[in-house]
Write a protein that holds these residues in place. Structure first.
Motif, short mmCIF file in Angstrom:
data_model
loop_
_atom_site.label_atom_id
_atom_site.label_comp_id
_atom_site.label_asym_id
_atom_site.label_seq_id
_atom_site.Cartn_x
_atom_site.Cartn_y
_atom_site.Cartn_z
N GLU B 568 0.84 -1.19 0.00
CA GLU B 568 0.00 0.00 0.00
C GLU B 568 0.88 1.24 0.00
O GLU B 568 1.87 1.29 0.73
N ALA B 569 0.52 2.21 -0.81
CA ALA B 569 1.25 3.48 -0.79
C ALA B 569 0.25 4.61 -0.55
O ALA B 569 -0.80 4.66 -1.19
N ILE B 570 0.58 5.45 0.40
CA ILE B 570 -0.25 6.63 0.66
C ILE B 570 0.61 7.83 0.30
O ILE B 570 1.67 8.05 0.89
N TYR B 571 0.15 8.54 -0.70
CA TYR B 571 0.97 9.64 -1.22
C TYR B 571 0.35 10.98 -0.85
O TYR B 571 -0.85 11.19 -1.02
N HIS B 572 1.20 11.85 -0.33
CA HIS B 572 0.73 13.20 0.00
C HIS B 572 1.17 14.15 -1.11
O HIS B 572 2.35 14.27 -1.40
#
Ligand SMILES: Cc1cc2nc3c(=O)[nH]c(=O)nc-3n(C[C@H](O)[C@H](O)[C@H](O)COP(=O)(O)OP(=O)(O)OC[C@H]3O[C@@H](n4cnc5c(N)ncnc54)[C@H](O)[C@@H]3O)c2cc1C
Lengths: 271, 726
Positions: B568-572
């Motif tokens: 999972e990648a959470i990108y800001h």
């Protein structure tokens, strides 16, 4: 959301007339292009819809000395009519979907003040043939449309067809906000020009009153004179004077009047 | 073979074009009940009594909820309805025929109150109050300031003042809003025609006191939204609550006219401006007030503020003060509509540039040339930092590419033949992208990949674009990647598709997920191969040995190697700033005032263009919406607050027949953003740029008939044109 209704399909004119005159809450369903939207908006509701789409007697189209258009003739069937005037009207109605379902008879019976056929038929001086419990009648188009959405049809009576002569010359000019939207105004002209002189002209407009009307002063002005630029200009001016256009959110009365004037000018220019 | 940059047809089209895509109204569950709403015919009224006694006796009616039913049934808050179409009660029935008849049987006693419909009236001290608790109708008032605008105005050679009014727009997504909710005693599932399933889930869970893990929100195929589906609406919570309480599936789908009143409207900003310029055409200061006609509830936070902060546009203006004021009126609440503040800012500043050019007698190209920002990054006077670009070069190349001068000459030639053509252009910079976005990527046993995105595409073609960026990152065929979206069971949280952010925020998250998954697999490959492998086109190799992704994944399942197969990648994502020049050509019928758009051209620097076909689609559709704002659409209320343009026959959404010919260009040397995808977003660019370009074109045409006329509102209808020309 369409209110629930009973659906009856009829196959002959007597059957249609019979159901329609027996059932108080019945309405004929032709192309459905006005009726279904009204039901959806819940501004109309009927106990029974009588589908007249398969009634043979209402489905004819004959070009002779007179043109005979059965009530079930669909708009698209006139898009390539040998009568040029009819082509000019038909191609300006709605979109292909509407034109392939909507009928001329339905348009007349519905008598939308912004519908195209009532005004066009007024210019043609058509005779409306009706069929009802008391038999067949012929009603002059001038007496047929009584007001917005009001006609001379009696209870249980149907528009069976229309009859008129294809005018030697004719033009239909329609102004609408989007391509083939309902008109802000439109002008229909049917005329005969002999040796450079207008022998007769019938000029009808929609958006010039609360119903389609003839512009009689314009007709009078054209009668017997050559179609010069001056004549056309004064006809355009007369149209603006004669009209009592309605005002609504689409256009002010003043603007409709100006458009009518331009429509008369352009229609006459195309004769 | 790279996929990014290629015009790949949408993988979604097959389902959509064959009519196989599932929209919310296609969701059928045995035992389905149908919900509908009783809506106020009045713009402003006290609700004295809601009487269900007749309705509940009707066979087929299952339940009714009204103002007395407590939270979350917040019907008629404070005992009032504030706009026509506001819900006062909900009825649930076994079928839709029964339901709609039943709705007409709910007896509601209203005491009509005077309605306030116009912001000028709403600002008067004696105006009726939309929300009594405020004491007046101003719900938001904030000043943005930079430099020394007062001094700059004093020192200016010319001061130009004016006012520009932008109409209310009805977003008119082809699919109206709708919700299905079902509760099986364990999990509450909600299908909604929304842009924000994650927010729907959070709101419903909160309202019912359920843990997030027991609430699942699904965004099925959605037929358009344009920002009008990015709030959680009360109906979503109410329908879910009904399903929860009745333990039965419940469906509500708005009718068209219901949707026109119960779904947020857009635009409706007015600018009063005062700007100072030097004689040589430099804009020294921009000041003014942006008023938002916010409607009955302040749901559209920040619209006037975005318009205020972006008002300087691509121009180097060092002094400014703009007030952003939101005013309540008895109309449908205002919220985001494709561009949400930036189209308004751009239209305002472009009109201001033309106004100043007129006052100075300066050419419209020249005044822009003299004011364009020269050096990026650039911090505008209200503190917003534009990231990358070369505005002067893009401006000159754009005008050249679009053939502005030639078209002007052609218009002159046509004028000699009596044909009146107008040519207009616009320049814009806009702000896109914000917040976090989530991607989950899973390697499958056969070497294919499943990507779950928190983006919520509803016509953009993001399943195609995401597959392209991930395929490039993994060096594998696009066909090996299947993209799923719109389900909180796939991804824990995210924001969604809006604000031209999707490929930048969500695409970057997907790229990062792919990168990390590759690293995971590389670790396992090293363990298997006994050397540090290289990765190329789906194969790890070193020391003369190789292992494919499929083999890797199987090895992990068999316990021969260890790796995370799901990442999972959470990108800001920080904002980024597209720039462009657009051009419009129109033909004017001076006798009737009718204007026909003939040609629309665009030249955009939107950073990396992932898929030129999708991007061009966004430009064309976006441009037509901006053309609609310029020429066709307007929500019209009568003096009692009745929405007159309450269906598609009366509200002029243009059709393909009104569309001009398009020519879409992208900058030859784009300036990428700093995000992994290098993209800047293209979803709103043309909506932003088109209205001012068309308005300039119409004014240009009109001036051939009557020199000096000025357009100070949208839309400019045929009747408006006709009046101005008289
Ligand atoms: C999107 C759209 C655009 C349109 N644009 C235009 C336009 O530009 N110009 C225009 O003129 N019209 C337009 N229309 C209306 C269209 O032309 C309709 O087809 C026409 O008005 C009615 O014909 P119909 O056969 O569809 O009648 P229906 O909808 O079936 O019936 C209309 C009414 O007439 C009655 N009726 C039908 N046939 C008969 C009959 N033979 N005898 C007695 N009563 C009958 C019905 O009971 C009903 O009350 C548009 C419609 C739509 C949906």
């Amino acid at each position: 959301m369409i209110p629930r209704f009973e659906y009856i399909r009829v196959f002959s004119l007597p059957e249609a007339v019979d159901v329609l005159s027996r059932r108080e809450d019945a309405a004929p369903l032709a192309g459905g292009q006005s009726l279904i939207p009204m039901l959806k908006l819940r501004v109309a509701s009927y106990g029974v819809l009588v589908d007249i789409g398969r009634v043979r007697e209402l489905r004819y189209l004959r070009y002779g000395d007179v043109v005979e258009v059965g009530a079930l003739v669909r708009h698209y069937e006139l898009e390539e009519s040998p009568c040029g005037f009819l082509r000019g009207v038909a191609v300006r109605i709605g979109d292909p979907q509407v034109r392939s379902l909507g009928t001329v008879g339905g348009s007349l019976a519905h008598a939308d003040p912004f519908g195209d056929w009532p005004a066009a038929m007024l210019a043609l001086g058509a005779v409306v043939k009706t069929a009802g419990p008391d038999g067949a009648r012929e009603v002059a188009i001038d007496d047929f449309v009584k007001g917005p959405y009001q006609t001379a049809l009696e209870r249980g009576e149907l528009v069976a067809g229309l009859e008129f002569r294809c005018p030697p010359r004719g033009a239909y000019v329609k102004f609408a906000r989007r391509h083939n939207d309902f008109a802000l105004t439109a002008v229909a002209v049917a005329a005969e020009v002999k040796e450079g002189h207008v022998s007769w002209a019938r000029v009808a407009a929609l958006g010039a009153a609360d119903r389609p009307v003839r512009l009689r002063k314009v007709e009078a002005l054209l009668s017997g004179v050559p179609l010069t630029a001056d004549v056309i200009a004064s006809a355009a001016e007369a149209a603006a004077k004669e009209a009592q256009p309605p005002a609504d959110f689409r256009a002010s009365a003043e603007y409709r009047r100006a458009l009518l004037s331009v429509a008369v000018k352009r229609a006459l220019g195309r004769l | 073979m790279k996929y990014v940059g290629r015009p790949i047809p949408r993988v979604e089209d097959e389902l959509i074009l064959r009519g196989k895509a599932t929209y919310v109204d296609d969701v059928e569950i045995p035992g389905m009940l149908y919900a509908g709403f009783v809506r106020s015919p009045y713009a402003h009224a006290r609700v004295l009594k809601v009487d269900f006694s007749d309705v509940l006796k009707t066979p087929g009616v299952v339940a009714a909820f009204g103002p007395g039913d407590g939270e979350p049934f917040s019907f008629a808050p404070g005992g009032k309805v504030r706009y026509q179409g506001e819900a006062v009660a909900m009825v649930v029935a076994r079928d839709r025929y029964v339901l709609y008849d039943a709705l007409e049987k709910v007896a509601v006693d209203y005491e009509p109150l005077p309605a306030v419909l116009d912001i000028n009236d709403a600002l008067r001290p004696d105006a009726p109050l939309v929300d009594e608790s405020l004491g007046n109708n101003v719900v938001h008032d904030k000043v943005y300031e930079g430099g020394d605008p007062d001094r700059a105005l004093k020192e200016a050679d010319v001061v130009v003042e004016g006012r520009f009014v932008i109409q209310r727009i009805i977003p008119s997504a082809m699919e109206p809003r709708g919700v299905v909710a079902a509760y099986d005693g364990d999990v509450l599932t909600i299908w909604s025609s929304t842009q924000v399933p994650f927010d729907v889930r959070k709101e419903v869970a909160r309202a019912l006191g359920l843990p997030l893990s027991r609430v699942r929100a699904i965004q099925p195929f959605v037929g358009g939204a344009f920002g009008s589906k990015l709030l959680v609406y009360p109906e979503e919570v109410w329908v879910a609550t009904a399903a929860y309480r009745l333990k039965a599936p419940v469906k509500w789908v708005a009718t068209r006219s219901e949707d026109f009143k119960a779904t947020t409207h857009g635009r409706a900003l007015t600018l009063e401006y005062k700007v100072g310029a030097s004689r040589d055409g430099r804009i020294l200061a921009v000041t003014g007030t942006v008023y938002a006609d916010a409607g009955a509830y302040y749901w559209g936070e920040g619209l006037a503020d975005t318009a205020a902060q972006m008002l300087p546009g691509p121009y180097d203006i060092r002094h400014g003060r703009v007030r952003a004021v939101a005013v309540l009126t008895n109309k449908t609440p205002l919220s985001a509509y494709r561009g949400a503040g930036r189209p308004e800012a751009t239209l305002f500043i472009e009109r201001i540039m033309d106004h100043v050019a007129d006052v100075l007698g300066m050419d419209r190209v020249e005044i822009r040339r003299r004011n364009l920002i020269r050096q990026l990054p650039y911090r505008n006077v209200f503190g917003i930092t534009y990231d990358t670009g070369d505005y002067p070069t893009a401006f000159e190349r754009g005008l050249e590419r679009l053939g502005y001068r030639d078209l002007k000459r052609w218009a002159d030639e046509e004028a000699k033949r009596g044909r009146i053509i107008g040519v207009g252009f616009s320049v814009y910079v806009e702000i896109t992208t914000f917040g976090y976005e989530t991607a989950v990527l899973r390697a499958e046993r056969d070497g294919s990949f499943t990507l779950y995105t928190a983006l919520t595409p509803h016509g953009q073609g993001l399943a195609t674009a995401l597959a392209q960026v991930v395929a490039d990152e993994l060096e594998i065929p696009m066909e090996s990647i299947k993209v799923y979206w719109g389900d909180t069971a796939y991804v824990g949280d995210g924001i969604g598709t809006m604000g031209s952010r999707s490929i930048t925020a969500g695409g970057s998250a997907a790229v990062l997920a792919a990168r990390r998954l590759k690293q995971e697999l590389a670790k396992a490959a090293e363990a298997l191969l006994g050397c540090r492998p290289e990765y190329r086109e789906g194969v790890f190799q070193c020391g003369g040995r190789s292992v494919s992704i499929a083999e890797m994944v199987k090895a992990v399942y068999r316990g021969k190697a260890e790796a995370q197969l799901t990442v999972e990648a959470i990108y800001h994502a920080e904002p980024t700033f597209p720039f462009g020049v657009h051009l419009a050509v129109v033909e004017l019928d001076p006798e009737t005032g009718f204007v026909k758009p003939l040609l629309y051209e665009s030249y955009d620097d939107v950073g990396v263009v992932v898929n030129p076909l999708l991007a061009a689609g966004q430009v064309m559709g976006g441009a037509l919406q901006g053309i609609a704002q310029a020429l066709y659409e307007e929500a019209i209320y009568d003096e009692t607050g009745n929405l007159v343009t309450s269906n598609l026959a009366f509200y002029y959404v243009p059709t393909a027949a009104e569309a001009p010919r398009y020519e879409v260009y992208f900058a030859e040397e784009p300036h990428p953003s700093k995000h992994p995808t290098g993209t800047k977003g293209v979803g709103e660019a043309a909506t932003i740029a088109s209205t001012p370009a068309v308005i300039m074109a119409v004014e240009d045409a009109m001036r051939r008939v009557k020199p000096g006329v000025r357009i100070d509102k949208t839309p400019i209808t045929p009747e408006d044109v006709w009046r101005l020309l008289r």
